[in-house]
Write a protein that holds these residues in place. Structure first.
Motif, PDB file in Angstrom:
ATOM      1  N   TYR A 171       0.846  -1.197   0.000  1.00  0.00           N
ATOM      2  CA  TYR A 171       0.000   0.000   0.000  1.00  0.00           C
ATOM      3  C   TYR A 171       0.879   1.243   0.000  1.00  0.00           C
ATOM      4  N   TRP A 172       0.806   2.008  -1.081  1.00  0.00           N
ATOM      5  CA  TRP A 172       1.623   3.204  -1.270  1.00  0.00           C
ATOM      6  C   TRP A 172       0.691   4.408  -1.342  1.00  0.00           C
ATOM      7  N   VAL A 173       0.894   5.382  -0.468  1.00  0.00           N
ATOM      8  CA  VAL A 173      -0.003   6.535  -0.374  1.00  0.00           C
ATOM      9  C   VAL A 173       0.783   7.830  -0.542  1.00  0.00           C
ATOM     10  N   ILE A 174       0.250   8.726  -1.363  1.00  0.00           N
ATOM     11  CA  ILE A 174       0.789  10.083  -1.481  1.00  0.00           C
ATOM     12  C   ILE A 174      -0.301  11.044  -1.034  1.00  0.00           C
ATOM     13  N   LEU A 175       0.002  11.884  -0.055  1.00  0.00           N
ATOM     14  CA  LEU A 175      -0.937  12.875   0.457  1.00  0.00           C
ATOM     15  C   LEU A 175      -0.418  14.268   0.141  1.00  0.00           C
ATOM     16  N   HIS A 176      -1.306  15.139  -0.311  1.00  0.00           N
ATOM     17  CA  HIS A 176      -0.900  16.539  -0.425  1.00  0.00           C
ATOM     18  C   HIS A 176      -0.792  17.103   0.991  1.00  0.00           C
ATOM     19  N   GLU A 177       0.125  18.028   1.194  1.00  0.00           N
ATOM     20  CA  GLU A 177       0.337  18.588   2.533  1.00  0.00           C
ATOM     21  C   GLU A 177      -0.937  19.205   3.101  1.00  0.00           C
ATOM     22  N   ALA A 178      -1.845  19.666   2.234  1.00  0.00           N
ATOM     23  CA  ALA A 178      -3.103  20.254   2.706  1.00  0.00           C
ATOM     24  C   ALA A 178      -3.900  19.265   3.551  1.00  0.00           C
ATOM     25  N   VAL A 179      -3.776  17.962   3.220  1.00  0.00           N
ATOM     26  CA  VAL A 179      -4.505  16.934   3.970  1.00  0.00           C
ATOM     27  C   VAL A 179      -4.097  16.941   5.444  1.00  0.00           C
ATOM     28  N   LEU A 180      -2.843  17.267   5.713  1.00  0.00           N
ATOM     29  CA  LEU A 180      -2.334  17.266   7.088  1.00  0.00           C
ATOM     30  C   LEU A 180      -2.798  18.485   7.876  1.00  0.00           C
ATOM     31  N   ARG A 181      -3.198  19.528   7.173  1.00  0.00           N
ATOM     32  CA  ARG A 181      -3.492  20.805   7.832  1.00  0.00           C
ATOM     33  C   ARG A 181      -4.976  21.052   8.067  1.00  0.00           C
ATOM     34  N   ILE A 182      -5.852  20.418   7.293  1.00  0.00           N
ATOM     35  CA  ILE A 182      -7.294  20.632   7.461  1.00  0.00           C
ATOM     36  C   ILE A 182      -7.758  19.920   8.733  1.00  0.00           C
ATOM     37  N   PRO A 183      -8.264  20.648   9.739  1.00  0.00           N
ATOM     38  CA  PRO A 183      -8.621  20.029  11.031  1.00  0.00           C
ATOM     39  C   PRO A 183      -9.961  19.300  10.987  1.00  0.00           C
ATOM     40  N   VAL A 184     -10.022  18.213  10.255  1.00  0.00           N
ATOM     41  CA  VAL A 184     -11.250  17.430  10.153  1.00  0.00           C
ATOM     42  C   VAL A 184     -11.640  16.901  11.536  1.00  0.00           C
ATOM     43  N   GLY A 185     -12.860  17.219  11.965  1.00  0.00           N
ATOM     44  CA  GLY A 185     -13.316  16.764  13.282  1.00  0.00           C
ATOM     45  C   GLY A 185     -12.780  17.566  14.441  1.00  0.00           C
ATOM     46  N   GLY A 186     -11.952  18.560  14.175  1.00  0.00           N
ATOM     47  CA  GLY A 186     -11.361  19.360  15.236  1.00  0.00           C
ATOM     48  C   GLY A 186      -9.915  18.968  15.486  1.00  0.00           C
ATOM     49  N   PRO A 187      -9.184  19.790  16.230  1.00  0.00           N
ATOM     50  CA  PRO A 187      -7.743  19.542  16.439  1.00  0.00           C
ATOM     51  C   PRO A 187      -7.423  18.203  17.090  1.00  0.00           C
ATOM     52  N   ALA A 188      -8.208  17.790  18.087  1.00  0.00           N
ATOM     53  CA  ALA A 188      -7.906  16.537  18.783  1.00  0.00           C
ATOM     54  C   ALA A 188      -8.081  15.333  17.859  1.00  0.00           C
ATOM     55  N   VAL A 189      -9.161  15.346  17.094  1.00  0.00           N
ATOM     56  CA  VAL A 189      -9.408  14.248  16.156  1.00  0.00           C
ATOM     57  C   VAL A 189      -8.311  14.197  15.107  1.00  0.00           C
ATOM     58  N   MET A 190      -7.914  15.379  14.634  1.00  0.00           N
ATOM     59  CA  MET A 190      -6.897  15.423  13.590  1.00  0.00           C
ATOM     60  C   MET A 190      -5.541  14.961  14.119  1.00  0.00           C
ATOM     61  N   ALA A 191      -5.195  15.363  15.337  1.00  0.00           N
ATOM     62  CA  ALA A 191      -3.923  14.925  15.923  1.00  0.00           C
ATOM     63  C   ALA A 191      -3.900  13.406  16.064  1.00  0.00           C
ATOM     64  N   GLU A 192      -5.013  12.832  16.520  1.00  0.00           N
ATOM     65  CA  GLU A 192      -5.099  11.376  16.645  1.00  0.00           C
ATOM     66  C   GLU A 192      -4.947  10.701  15.283  1.00  0.00           C
ATOM     67  N   GLN A 193      -5.575  11.287  14.271  1.00  0.00           N
ATOM     68  CA  GLN A 193      -5.499  10.716  12.927  1.00  0.00           C
ATOM     69  C   GLN A 193      -4.065  10.734  12.396  1.00  0.00           C
ATOM     70  N   LEU A 194      -3.376  11.831  12.600  1.00  0.00           N
ATOM     71  CA  LEU A 194      -2.001  11.917  12.113  1.00  0.00           C
ATOM     72  C   LEU A 194      -1.076  10.982  12.891  1.00  0.00           C
ATOM     73  N   ASP A 195      -1.335  10.824  14.186  1.00  0.00           N
ATOM     74  CA  ASP A 195      -0.570   9.843  14.964  1.00  0.00           C
ATOM     75  C   ASP A 195      -0.755   8.438  14.374  1.00  0.00           C
ATOM     76  N   HIS A 196      -1.984   8.150  13.960  1.00  0.00           N
ATOM     77  CA  HIS A 196      -2.285   6.850  13.369  1.00  0.00           C
ATOM     78  C   HIS A 196      -1.506   6.644  12.064  1.00  0.00           C
ATOM     79  N   LEU A 197      -1.391   7.697  11.270  1.00  0.00           N
ATOM     80  CA  LEU A 197      -0.606   7.590  10.038  1.00  0.00           C
ATOM     81  C   LEU A 197       0.842   7.223  10.332  1.00  0.00           C
ATOM     82  N   VAL A 198       1.398   7.878  11.343  1.00  0.00           N
ATOM     83  CA  VAL A 198       2.789   7.617  11.698  1.00  0.00           C
ATOM     84  C   VAL A 198       2.971   6.164  12.134  1.00  0.00           C
TER      85      VAL A 198
END
Length: 277
Positions: A156-183
């Motif tokens: 599974y190979w994924v390319i994300l535009h940097e904008a995807v990382l910055r849009i706070p979908v669900g709010g900051p806490a939800v987004m931080a959790e989501q990005l942690d999951h990516l890592v």
């Protein structure tokens, strides 16, 4: 590899097709010519590897004079799917793919979404939907990600535009959790993740997602999406162009080692914006 929930019933569709084709005295090639697909694709339909489009199902009914049985069966199978009708065929193919390459410019791909992130996406598109509808839709999306936990999971190979990382979908806490999951997924080698930075400027496939899938025993496909519509592409020339587009995106993206630091930094930025209680 884990079987699709509907793979068995699509195999029934294929068996039914084979039965009617042979009763009509037609080879796969002969039927294919009459419904404007190759004989090889008729074979894939009969094996349940590929799902025909609705217009092909209708033409099969006309050629085999079945009284509409294939159109009715197609509609029944689609209606039972937990996915939007335009995405259903692509979702089914994910289960059988040996390699999936995906580009997203506005949202985290469904296969990598956390429950909270997925819920926020569904709410945004369906603000008046019932809780039952939202949870059913979220469950369907999360069930798809089971293929990444399978022992024979696809590359599974994924390319994300940097904008995807910055849009706070669900709010900051939800987004931080989501990005942690990516890592975590990247560090566990579940997914190879690259980021296309803002500094890259204009890029191929601007504003449009792209998914490429390869299979052990079937030709590759490409899938793109627009507003409430999707295009599953399997013409070899078109798929080749889509693969070239992905190659250009990959070349413009940051090397795989760099994005994890960028994703972690974006997660911290969202955490700093999380209200304290």
């Amino acid at each position: 590899m884990a079987r699709s929930k509907q793979q068995d019933v699509w195999e029934f569709f294929g068996e039914l097709l084979k039965e009617h084709r042979e009763a009509a005295g037609l080879s796969q090639g002969e039927l294919g010519r009459r419904v404007f697909v190759s004989g090889a694709y008729i074979g894939l339909f009969e094996q349940g590897i590929r799902k025909p489009q609705l217009d092909v199902a209708k033409r099969i009914d006309e050629v085999l004079q079945t009284g509409g049985i294939f159109e009715r069966t197609w509609r029944k199978l689609i209606n039972k799917s937990p996915y939007a009708s335009y995405f259903q065929a692509a979702a089914e193919l994910e289960d059988m793919a040996t390699k999936i390459c995906e580009f997203e410019s506005t949202a985290i791909p469904g296969l990598l979404q956390t429950p909270a992130y997925a819920r926020a996406v569904v709410h945004a598109s369906n603000p008046l939907a019932t809780d039952d509808y939202v949870e059913e839709t979220v469950k369907g999306r999360l069930d798809r990600s089971a293929i990444l936990r399978d022992a024979t999971r696809p590359m599974y190979w994924v390319i994300l535009h940097e904008a995807v990382l910055r849009i706070p979908v669900g709010g900051p806490a939800v987004m931080a959790e989501q990005l942690d999951h990516l890592v975590v997924q990247a560090r566990n080698r579940v997914a190879l993740i690259q980021v296309l930075p803002f500094a890259a400027g204009a890029y191929p496939q601007m504003g449009k997602p792209l998914k490429l899938m390869e299979f052990e025993d079937a030709p590759p496909t490409a899938y793109t999406e627009a507003v409430y519509s999707g295009n599953l592409l399997d013409d070899p020339a078109v798929v080749k162009r889509a693969q070239a587009t992905y190659d250009l995106l990959r070349a413009a993206a940051l090397s795989p080692e760099v994005p994890l630091t960028l994703i972690e930094s974006a997660a911290e930025d969202h955490r700093r914006c999380t209200p304290t209680t």
